[in-house]
Design a protein around this motif. Structure first.
Motif, short mmCIF file in Angstrom:
data_model
loop_
_atom_site.label_atom_id
_atom_site.label_comp_id
_atom_site.label_asym_id
_atom_site.label_seq_id
_atom_site.Cartn_x
_atom_site.Cartn_y
_atom_site.Cartn_z
N HIS A 14 0.82 -1.21 0.00
CA HIS A 14 0.00 0.00 0.00
C HIS A 14 0.86 1.27 0.00
O HIS A 14 0.47 2.28 -0.58
N ASP A 18 1.02 3.56 -5.43
CA ASP A 18 0.82 4.74 -6.29
C ASP A 18 2.08 5.13 -7.05
O ASP A 18 2.03 5.44 -8.24
N GLN A 19 3.22 5.08 -6.37
CA GLN A 19 4.47 5.44 -7.03
C GLN A 19 4.82 4.46 -8.15
O GLN A 19 5.28 4.88 -9.22
N ARG A 21 2.71 2.60 -9.88
CA ARG A 21 1.77 2.82 -10.99
C ARG A 21 2.16 4.06 -11.80
O ARG A 21 2.06 4.08 -13.02
N ARG A 22 2.61 5.11 -11.09
CA ARG A 22 3.00 6.35 -11.76
C ARG A 22 4.15 6.15 -12.74
O ARG A 22 4.22 6.84 -13.75
#
Length: 52
Positions: A14, A18-19, A21-22
């Motif tokens: 978690h 995000d990183q 995916r970026r």
């Protein structure tokens, strides 16, 4: 209660999702990195405990 390895992997997953995916990673990449990081944390913990 969950096994510590699963809990650690979930927390790391978690934190990095995000990183990853970026920069173009997918769910498999996130899982692979989270598992490797969790394994490294466990190895460090075991090694640190033996040096005390």
């Amino acid at each position: 209660m969950s096994h510590p390895a699963v809990t650690s992997t979930d927390v790391i997953r978690h934190a990095i999702a995000d990183q990853i995916r970026r920069i173009g990673g997918n769910e498999e990449d996130i899982d692979d990195i989270a598992f490797a990081a969790s394994y490294a944390v466990m190895c460090w913990g075991l090694s640190a405990a033996q040096t005390i």
